[in-house]
Design a protein around this motif. Sequence first.
Motif, PDB file in Angstrom:
ATOM      1  N   VAL A 155       0.859  -1.281  -0.037  1.00  0.00           N
ATOM      2  CA  VAL A 155       0.079   0.029  -0.035  1.00  0.00           C
ATOM      3  C   VAL A 155       0.850   1.389  -0.016  1.00  0.00           C
ATOM      4  N   ASN A 156       2.034   1.118   0.207  1.00  0.00           N
ATOM      5  CA  ASN A 156       2.977   2.336   0.414  1.00  0.00           C
ATOM      6  C   ASN A 156       4.001   2.032  -1.161  1.00  0.00           C
ATOM      7  N   VAL A 160       6.448   5.277  -1.763  1.00  0.00           N
ATOM      8  CA  VAL A 160       7.865   5.047  -1.913  1.00  0.00           C
ATOM      9  C   VAL A 160       8.634   5.353  -3.234  1.00  0.00           C
ATOM     10  N   ARG A 161       7.989   4.755  -4.319  1.00  0.00           N
ATOM     11  CA  ARG A 161       8.681   4.894  -5.744  1.00  0.00           C
ATOM     12  C   ARG A 161       8.684   6.301  -5.833  1.00  0.00           C
ATOM     13  N   SER A 162       7.578   7.178  -5.586  1.00  0.00           N
ATOM     14  CA  SER A 162       7.707   8.466  -6.015  1.00  0.00           C
ATOM     15  C   SER A 162       8.625   9.401  -5.383  1.00  0.00           C
ATOM     16  N   SER A 272       3.192 -12.570  -8.109  1.00  0.00           N
ATOM     17  CA  SER A 272       2.579 -12.153  -9.358  1.00  0.00           C
ATOM     18  C   SER A 272       2.364 -10.805  -9.184  1.00  0.00           C
ATOM     19  N   ASP A 273       1.526 -10.320  -9.744  1.00  0.00           N
ATOM     20  CA  ASP A 273       0.719  -8.983  -9.629  1.00  0.00           C
ATOM     21  C   ASP A 273      -0.374  -8.875  -8.707  1.00  0.00           C
ATOM     22  N   PHE A 274      -0.423  -9.813  -7.861  1.00  0.00           N
ATOM     23  CA  PHE A 274      -1.660 -10.325  -7.310  1.00  0.00           C
ATOM     24  C   PHE A 274      -2.069  -8.877  -6.313  1.00  0.00           C
ATOM     25  N   ASP A 275      -0.864  -8.636  -5.538  1.00  0.00           N
ATOM     26  CA  ASP A 275      -1.236  -7.744  -4.542  1.00  0.00           C
ATOM     27  C   ASP A 275      -1.552  -6.160  -4.854  1.00  0.00           C
ATOM     28  N   LEU A 276      -0.508  -5.578  -6.066  1.00  0.00           N
ATOM     29  CA  LEU A 276      -0.929  -4.362  -6.489  1.00  0.00           C
ATOM     30  C   LEU A 276      -2.256  -4.297  -7.244  1.00  0.00           C
ATOM     31  N   THR A 277      -2.551  -5.250  -8.013  1.00  0.00           N
ATOM     32  CA  THR A 277      -3.846  -5.489  -8.507  1.00  0.00           C
ATOM     33  C   THR A 277      -4.784  -5.305  -7.718  1.00  0.00           C
ATOM     34  N   GLN A 278      -5.001  -6.077  -6.633  1.00  0.00           N
ATOM     35  CA  GLN A 278      -5.989  -5.901  -5.683  1.00  0.00           C
ATOM     36  C   GLN A 278      -6.015  -4.462  -5.102  1.00  0.00           C
ATOM     37  N   HIS A 279      -4.916  -3.891  -4.505  1.00  0.00           N
ATOM     38  CA  HIS A 279      -5.069  -2.681  -3.967  1.00  0.00           C
ATOM     39  C   HIS A 279      -5.406  -1.736  -4.953  1.00  0.00           C
ATOM     40  N   ALA A 280      -5.155  -1.958  -6.070  1.00  0.00           N
ATOM     41  CA  ALA A 280      -5.750  -0.758  -6.990  1.00  0.00           C
ATOM     42  C   ALA A 280      -7.157  -0.864  -7.157  1.00  0.00           C
ATOM     43  N   LYS A 281      -7.620  -2.103  -7.173  1.00  0.00           N
ATOM     44  CA  LYS A 281      -8.963  -2.301  -7.468  1.00  0.00           C
ATOM     45  C   LYS A 281      -9.709  -1.953  -6.174  1.00  0.00           C
ATOM     46  N   TYR A 282      -9.210  -2.130  -4.686  1.00  0.00           N
ATOM     47  CA  TYR A 282     -10.168  -1.865  -3.660  1.00  0.00           C
ATOM     48  C   TYR A 282     -10.028  -0.619  -3.234  1.00  0.00           C
ATOM     49  N   SER A 283      -8.719   0.379  -3.610  1.00  0.00           N
ATOM     50  CA  SER A 283      -8.606   1.658  -3.158  1.00  0.00           C
ATOM     51  C   SER A 283      -8.764   2.513  -4.187  1.00  0.00           C
ATOM     52  N   GLY A 284      -9.131   2.106  -5.249  1.00  0.00           N
ATOM     53  CA  GLY A 284      -9.595   2.940  -6.633  1.00  0.00           C
ATOM     54  C   GLY A 284      -8.402   3.867  -6.941  1.00  0.00           C
ATOM     55  N   LYS A 285      -7.335   3.500  -6.532  1.00  0.00           N
ATOM     56  CA  LYS A 285      -6.049   4.191  -6.913  1.00  0.00           C
ATOM     57  C   LYS A 285      -5.119   3.424  -8.055  1.00  0.00           C
ATOM     58  N   LEU A 287      -2.150   2.113  -9.446  1.00  0.00           N
ATOM     59  CA  LEU A 287      -0.884   1.684  -8.761  1.00  0.00           C
ATOM     60  C   LEU A 287       0.124   0.888 -10.020  1.00  0.00           C
ATOM     61  N   ASP A 288      -0.204   1.441 -11.454  1.00  0.00           N
ATOM     62  CA  ASP A 288       0.726   1.155 -12.324  1.00  0.00           C
ATOM     63  C   ASP A 288       2.097   1.567 -12.268  1.00  0.00           C
ATOM     64  N   TYR A 289       3.130   1.032 -12.995  1.00  0.00           N
ATOM     65  CA  TYR A 289       4.474   1.519 -13.056  1.00  0.00           C
ATOM     66  C   TYR A 289       4.670   2.110 -14.414  1.00  0.00           C
ATOM     67  N   PHE A 290       5.046   3.163 -14.594  1.00  0.00           N
ATOM     68  CA  PHE A 290       5.386   3.602 -16.150  1.00  0.00           C
ATOM     69  C   PHE A 290       6.814   3.383 -16.499  1.00  0.00           C
ATOM     70  N   ASP A 291       7.116   2.583 -17.191  1.00  0.00           N
ATOM     71  CA  ASP A 291       8.422   2.226 -17.773  1.00  0.00           C
ATOM     72  C   ASP A 291       8.851   3.461 -18.749  1.00  0.00           C
ATOM     73  N   GLU A 292       9.760   4.214 -18.369  1.00  0.00           N
ATOM     74  CA  GLU A 292      10.168   5.293 -19.264  1.00  0.00           C
ATOM     75  C   GLU A 292      11.022   4.881 -20.657  1.00  0.00           C
ATOM     76  N   GLU A 293      11.873   3.784 -20.130  1.00  0.00           N
ATOM     77  CA  GLU A 293      12.572   3.260 -21.119  1.00  0.00           C
ATOM     78  C   GLU A 293      11.594   2.542 -22.368  1.00  0.00           C
ATOM     79  N   LYS A 294      10.917   1.770 -22.052  1.00  0.00           N
ATOM     80  CA  LYS A 294       9.788   1.070 -22.915  1.00  0.00           C
ATOM     81  C   LYS A 294       8.735   1.905 -23.419  1.00  0.00           C
ATOM     82  N   ASN A 295       8.494   3.133 -22.526  1.00  0.00           N
ATOM     83  CA  ASN A 295       7.247   3.727 -22.807  1.00  0.00           C
ATOM     84  C   ASN A 295       6.067   3.002 -22.611  1.00  0.00           C
TER      85      ASN A 295
END
Length: 437
Positions: A155-156, A160-162, A272-285, A287-295
């Motif tokens: 959930v952080n 943390v990333r930013s 896998s992506d289980f946790d971030l997917t679930q928290h994105a779904k339940y929090s409505g936030k 939680l994607d990561y933008f890969d600048e090199e691959k765009n």
Amino acid sequence: MPQDNKKVDMDKIVSLCKRRGFIFQSSEIYGGLASCWDYGPLGAELKRNIKNYWWKKVVQERDDMVGIDASIMMHPQIWVASGHVAGFSDPLVECKACKHRFRETDVNSKTCPDCGGALTEPRMFNLMFKTFMGPVEDEASIIYLRPETAQAMFVNFENVRSTIRKKLPFGIAQVGKSFRNEITTGNFIFRTREFEQMEIEYFVKPGTDVEWFEYWVKERFNYYVGMGIRKENLRLRAHEKDELAHYARACFDVEYNFPIGWSEIEGIANRSDFDLTQHAKYSGKNLDYFDEEKNERYIPYVIEPSSGVDRTLLAVLVDSYDEDIADNETRVVLRFKPSLAPVKVAILPLSRNAKLLPLSREVYEKLRPHFATQYDDAQSIGRRYRRQDEVGTPYCVTIDFDSLEDNQVTIRDRDSMQQARVPIIEVVDILKSKLQE
Ligand code: GAP
């Protein structure tokens, strides 16, 4: 080398821990509280050294890791999203006669292991401790004591990333208490209802997860070897498909050969992506990561090495325990790696003679800023050596009457019991180099 594990039984470890102040039964003067233990003066030091060792290896010495220290109480929806409210349960059976309760998987027959009475049909029992936040005790104020530290890292993730502006792969680490209302506890500190975890959530690009999983499995096995635990007492065990947690694609346990048999000290899972997917779904936030090199955008996969402080400590105690013969007596010695030893150096004046006191205190004060040092002048020097061996102190420094004349002291090595005379002026540097690993 420490002796074969098979000769170390758990009772010896429990009794040494109590005798020397490593671990006491919690609430002992009230008759104790089941499965709860208190770390005494030496246990608290050992535990802190284990946590510091982990932090040094996984955070301080790495470019790709940062630590957090999150709240134990978290928003209750987190445990809905993670699957703990619906699924963090064990099948429980109860004896109809004596009312004792067991995990169904721990009993091999339909009868009670304690009294032979008939057992009930299994029912699912949620392992989370519930409590209420605020003055009103109703459904809306229910919260849980965290059953793992992991969810705080998920959930952080975006916080943390930013703030650290790291690119994948990177990990978030945390050490802290977790609570599980285990149906069966026991084997000393092996399975308790309150324990500490040291967890890493390592975020990677999907498609690289298998490679990173294999990396962490090896890394974590070698970590325990690096801590001084003998390789032959460690093994990796892959989870069978039907053992895997609901979130895991793959999992390996690092197991230690405890007196109770091979048992888990750490689990390494590909979540896998289980946790971030679930928290994105339940929090409505988002939680994607933008890969600048691959765009491109994606939800990172997570590799989770999750270790227990208390179980590591028990493995370290068992692995360090040794008995040998010194002066025709059995000597008990804990052969800790110096960085883990609760006391690094003991100052032992030859006797309590007043003439030795000033110089002994002077040497003690000289060493204290550098090492965890203990001053001990009670009983004969031989008994004091034994006492320090039994708590795993790597070096003893003895001050005798010659010291008053030649400004030298004797350093005694715990493992070899060899003694060497050294000038007081050099004692800090000599011990520093001896204690370095
Ligand atoms: N986040 C994943 C997770 O919590 P786990 O296998 O349930 O995975 C990880 O726990 C580690 O935590 C275990 O390997 C063990 O060392 C420790 N642990 C779990 N339950 C425990 C208990 N009841 N008492 C002591 N340590 C425990």
